[in-house]
Design an enzyme around this catalytic site. Structure first.
Site, PDB file in Angstrom:
ATOM      1  N   SER A   1      -3.124   3.702   4.535  1.00  0.00           N
ATOM      2  CA  SER A   1      -3.364   2.970   3.110  1.00  0.00           C
ATOM      3  C   SER A   1      -4.343   3.976   2.545  1.00  0.00           C
ATOM      4  O   SER A   1      -4.066   5.129   2.259  1.00  0.00           O
ATOM      5  CB  SER A   1      -4.368   1.496   3.562  1.00  0.00           C
ATOM      6  OG  SER A   1      -4.356   0.823   2.466  1.00  0.00           O
TER       7      SER A   1
ATOM      8  N   ASP B   1       2.138  -1.157   3.445  1.00  0.00           N
ATOM      9  CA  ASP B   1       0.812  -0.849   3.783  1.00  0.00           C
ATOM     10  C   ASP B   1       0.807  -0.755   5.405  1.00  0.00           C
ATOM     11  O   ASP B   1       1.266  -1.764   6.034  1.00  0.00           O
ATOM     12  CB  ASP B   1      -0.177  -1.641   3.170  1.00  0.00           C
ATOM     13  CG  ASP B   1      -1.397  -0.729   3.441  1.00  0.00           C
ATOM     14  OD1 ASP B   1      -1.912  -0.778   4.442  1.00  0.00           O
ATOM     15  OD2 ASP B   1      -2.147  -0.729   2.326  1.00  0.00           O
TER      16      ASP B   1
END
Length: 303
Positions: A52, A178
């Site tokens: 991320s 993600d």
């Protein structure tokens, strides 16, 4: 070997400890300061992990660009194309990841992309994580999986594609979200343990030590917008439990002397903070704390 600019003593690359950066969207302004603190001391690792928001940290750490690590989270968010309601309504996402990881974005004269040649030349390796929306599998990409800067940026975008807030990213016919939706809930320590076999860790967190994640309120949105990815909705529903278990395990490793945890004393900003003064203050707080703790970190690393 890296040269320590403070005392001129060569430091061997750390081979028995994994450097692990937690993600955290704009809270990564705090943890990005550790890139500078480690670079100042000439501390290098054989393996660095992120997902991320911390995919940028991995890149700038390996390319020795601490100034880019800082500006990515303290200057770049002022770019009107960085994100916001208008890009979200256009379908580009609240964070415009196609732009953020395009390799063409510039702030003044600086290109907002890491030096791939420097990353490749660095003998240290890395992994960044992405969540396969179709299979529910978490994939951990290394340097060997990428052919150049554009390929790295595509994988970094996949690792940062928060569902609902950002569109998913397609790689090789698969759709990725993600990496925080994997088994650890957001701290990419699983690949360090299970693939490379590490049992010692320097973990750079973006939450305070007392933080406990609560259940999300947005599972309904994932079910509505991404009905073809049931594994994503399941992961989102119980992510808080996996995240809290991972933190508990890391703190236990700290008690056993197998982990050093760098965590903010306080975290004044949220995931979506875009105010440059607040981001800069958070970075400076992170840098001051990192420099204060560097002697303890070096002792833990045996340097």
């Amino acid at each position: 070997m890296a040269e320590n600019p403070a005392v001129g003593t060569p430091l061997p690359s750390v081979s028995d400890t994994a450097l692990v950066f937690e993600g955290g969207a704009m809270r990564s302004a705090f943890s990005s300061a550790m890139v500078q603190a480690l670079d100042e001391e000439g501390i290098s690792f054989d393996w660095t992990y992120g997902n991320s928001g911390s995919a940028v940290h991995v890149a700038t750490y390996l390319s020795h660009e601490p100034e880019l690590a800082r500006e990515y989270y303290t200057v770049f968010p002022g770019d009107p194309l960085f994100g916001g309601i208008r890009p979200f309504l256009r379908g580009d996402g609240f964070f415009n990841t196609k732009y953020l990881f395009s390799g063409t974005a510039r702030v003044e004269d600086r290109r907002m992309a890491p030096d791939w040649a420097a990353m490749k030349a660095n003998p240290g390796n890395f992994r960044i994580s992405g969540f396969n929306g179709r299979t529910g599998e978490t994939v951990h990409w290394s340097k060997a999986d990428m052919t150049g800067l554009d390929d790295f940026l595509l994988h970094a975008r996949a690792s940062a594609s928060l569902p609902v807030l950002m569109p998913p990213t397609r790689i090789g016919g698969e759709i990725y979200f993600d990496g925080a939706f994997g088994p650890t809930g957001g701290i990419p320590i699983d690949s360090a343990r299970e693939i490379e076999g590490f049992d010692r860790f320097l973990v750079i967190m973006t939450r305070t030590r007392s933080y406990r994640k609560k259940a999300t309120k947005f599972t309904w949105a994932v079910k509505r917008w991404f009905p073809q990815y049931p594994a994503l909705a399941t992961s989102m529903h119980d992510r808080h439990m996996r995240y809290n278990r991972t933190r508990d395990w890391i703190f236990e490793q700290e008690r056993l002397g197998r982990a050093y945890i760098f965590a903010p004393h306080r975290m004044p900003i949220g995931n979506g903070t875009r105010k440059l003064n607040e981001l800069a203050e958070t970075y400076e707080a992170g840098l001051a704390q990192a420099r204060e703790e560097i002697p303890l970190i070096k002792r833990f690393l045996g340097l």
